[in-house]
Design a protein around this motif. Structure first.
Motif, PDB file in Angstrom:
ATOM      1  N   HIS A   1       0.838  -1.213   0.000  1.00 46.09           N
ATOM      2  CA  HIS A   1       0.000   0.000   0.000  1.00 46.09           C
ATOM      3  C   HIS A   1       0.863   1.249   0.000  1.00 46.09           C
ATOM      4  O   HIS A   1       1.988   1.246   0.502  1.00 46.09           O
TER       5      HIS A   1
ATOM      6  N   GLU B   1      -5.136   1.576   2.666  1.00 46.79           N
ATOM      7  CA  GLU B   1      -4.970   0.455   3.604  1.00 46.79           C
ATOM      8  C   GLU B   1      -5.118   0.940   5.037  1.00 46.79           C
ATOM      9  O   GLU B   1      -5.680   0.238   5.884  1.00 46.79           O
ATOM     10  N   GLU B   2      -4.613   2.129   5.292  1.00 46.86           N
ATOM     11  CA  GLU B   2      -4.609   2.624   6.677  1.00 46.86           C
ATOM     12  C   GLU B   2      -6.005   2.942   7.198  1.00 46.86           C
ATOM     13  O   GLU B   2      -6.191   3.173   8.391  1.00 46.86           O
TER      14      GLU B   2
ATOM     15  N   ASP C   1       6.050   2.794   6.264  1.00 50.22           N
ATOM     16  CA  ASP C   1       4.794   2.022   6.195  1.00 50.22           C
ATOM     17  C   ASP C   1       3.897   2.698   5.178  1.00 50.22           C
ATOM     18  O   ASP C   1       3.251   3.690   5.499  1.00 50.22           O
TER      19      ASP C   1
ATOM     20  N   HIS D   1       4.103   4.346  12.199  1.00 53.61           N
ATOM     21  CA  HIS D   1       3.052   5.384  12.167  1.00 53.61           C
ATOM     22  C   HIS D   1       3.472   6.706  12.797  1.00 53.61           C
ATOM     23  O   HIS D   1       2.661   7.623  12.900  1.00 53.61           O
TER      24      HIS D   1
HETATM   25 MN    MN Z   1       0.060   1.086   8.872  1.00 55.33          MN
END
Ligand code: MN
Ligand code: MN
Length: 456
Positions: free
Chosen positions: A95, A285-286, A254, A431
């Motif tokens: 992602h 995705e998050e 990420d 994150h």
């Molecule tokens: Mn993530």
């Protein structure tokens, strides 16, 4: 179960290669901080390597390199293999969205001589990490006439940055007694963008100054915020981390560390593979992989239909067989073991920076809930591919049992009846505005992904 640290196996020449690959990756994440920017950059790289957009082909044959773009925010590339497509694909999926702050639709306000932008955070963030750091605005504004304004403010070293203020310790007695989740409230994540009035304006002096500036410099007006997508992200370039330069500090590892390595794997595929190779980069995705550009979108299935039609595999069974026979690595990051917080991991089943590509047989939370949980025969297949190609790998869970958990896009492709395993790069500070990865892991991921795309 002992595994060598990846650094220990490298020759001097290989170390150079690892650092060089790290430099190329740093350039990528420094330039690409939104899903749109990743998509545009990926298209450039694909074209450079001879990939062409699907509509430029009438039919497809082994060795053809083709890509699809979905609404400017997700991209899917294929190299057609020598076998039938319906014998199954080799898929890498990552992602390209990352946690950040998005501007609200009506964001701009003036308060006591300051001009601020109201935000709504995107993905799982610890809100207190986003204050008092330099931030940049990456945006696209669509106007009613259909025209589009792209802009980035805060990345060039001559650009101003923006940011979110926090209380001085002297006056923070009340604030400091709050629990961390409430220390900075979501509604307080407002970005300061100005402090100068428009001379002689009758009202909204400060707002007027900024609106004049936006009009002059970027040619949009306040109402255009309604149809904009403006992301507030950490400003500045990715840097080497650690005085040995073994790691990389940056925003968006990420999952752009896996996205970049998955993309590089298909770009650098130097043979016509037996099985058709595919790298798909998805959005959202998050926030649950939902919507038109997320992994749950029909887009990916539609590309498979197009590929099958172009290779003259036209039966409904060909589509079903393609899904059933496909193998996928869901390329997403893992939570690296942090010696400052050992208590959240069970050390045998944790992943460590520098020990290579991480395989998560399952993710999920509370008894593996929501997880893909790969089949052991598929895990065995992957072990063999990695060992035969001298790829360092490790296995891990996301924290110890009942500590928390998380998910990836693995289950979505699993739902299509593909064989899927989570495979990614260990990250510290996941994150946070500044995440950390090991250069060795980025390199091993690239090698592992490339080996997978070639595997029979
Ligand atoms: Mn993530
Ligand atoms: Mn992720």
């Amino acid at each position: 179960m002992y595994r060598k640290n990846a650094w220990e196996k490298y020759s001097e020449k290989e170390v150079k290669e690892v650092y060089e690959f790290g430099n190329e990756y740093k350039e990528f994440i420094s330039k690409c901080k939104t899903e749109r920017e990743v998509t545009n950059f990926s298209i450039e790289l694909l074209k450079d390597k001879g990939f062409k957009e699907f509509n430029e082909f009438e039919t497809l044959k082994p060795g053809d390199k083709v890509y699809f773009v979905n609404k400017g925010k997700n991209v899917c590339a294929y190299v057609i293999g020598t076998r039938k497509v319906s014998d199954g694909l080799r898929i890498l999926g990552a992602h390209i969205d990352s946690p950040r702050l998005d501007l609200k639709q009506n964001p701009l306000y003036e308060d006591h001589n300051f001009i601020l932008l109201d935000t709504h955070y995107y993905g799982g963030v610890k809100k207190y990490q986003w204050v008092t750091i330099p931030l940049a605005l990456h945006g696209v504004v669509y106007k009613k006439d259909g025209s589009k304004v792209d802009f980035v403010i805060g990345e060039d070293e001559n650009d101003p940055v923006v940011g979110i203020s926090d209380l001085l310790p002297h006056l923070a007695a009340d604030q400091m007694s709050k629990v961390a989740a409430k220390l900075i409230e979501g509604e307080k994540l407002d970005v300061t963008i100005g402090n100068r009035p428009l001379k002689d304006a009758e009202k909204d002096k400060f707002k007027s100054f900024i609106l004049d500036l936006l009009k002059a410099k970027y040619n949009f007006e306040e109402e255009d915020f309604v149809s904009s997508e403006i992301e507030v992200v950490p400003a500045g370039k990715a840097r080497d981390y650690g005085i040995d330069g073994s790691m990389i500090a940056g925003y968006g590892h990420d999952d752009r560390s896996c996205a970049y390595t998955s993309l590089r794997a298909i770009l650098d595929l130097d043979v016509v593979p037996e099985f058709t190779a595919c790298t798909i980069l998805v959005d959202k995705e998050e926030i649950g992989s939902v919507g038109a550009t997320g992994a749950q979108s029909r887009f990916f299935e539609n590309t498979i239909h197009d590929i099958l039609e172009a290779t003259n595999e036209l039966k409904a069974k060909d589509f079903r067989n393609t899904l059933d026979n496909s193998k996928m690595l869901s390329s997403d990051v893992s939570a690296g073991f942090d010696p400052l917080f050992p208590e959240v991991n069970e050390s045998k089943n944790a992943c460590y920076l520098g020990e290579g590509l991480v395989f998560n047989k399952y993710t999920g939370a509370r008894g593996k809930s929501g997880s893909n949980d790969a089949n052991p025969d598929f895990v065995a297949f992957i072990r063999k591919v990695m060992d035969e190609n001298n790829v360092n790998y490790q296995t891990a869970e996301l924290g110890k049992v009942d500590q928390g958990g998380g998910g990836t896009i693995a289950y979505i492709l699993g739902n299509m009846n593909m064989s899927v395993l989570d495979a990614g790069i260990a990250v510290l500070n996941m994150h946070a505005p500044m995440e950390i990865v090991s250069k060795a892991d980025v390199f091993e991921a690239y090698k592992g992904y490339l080996a997978f795309l070639k595997a029979n």
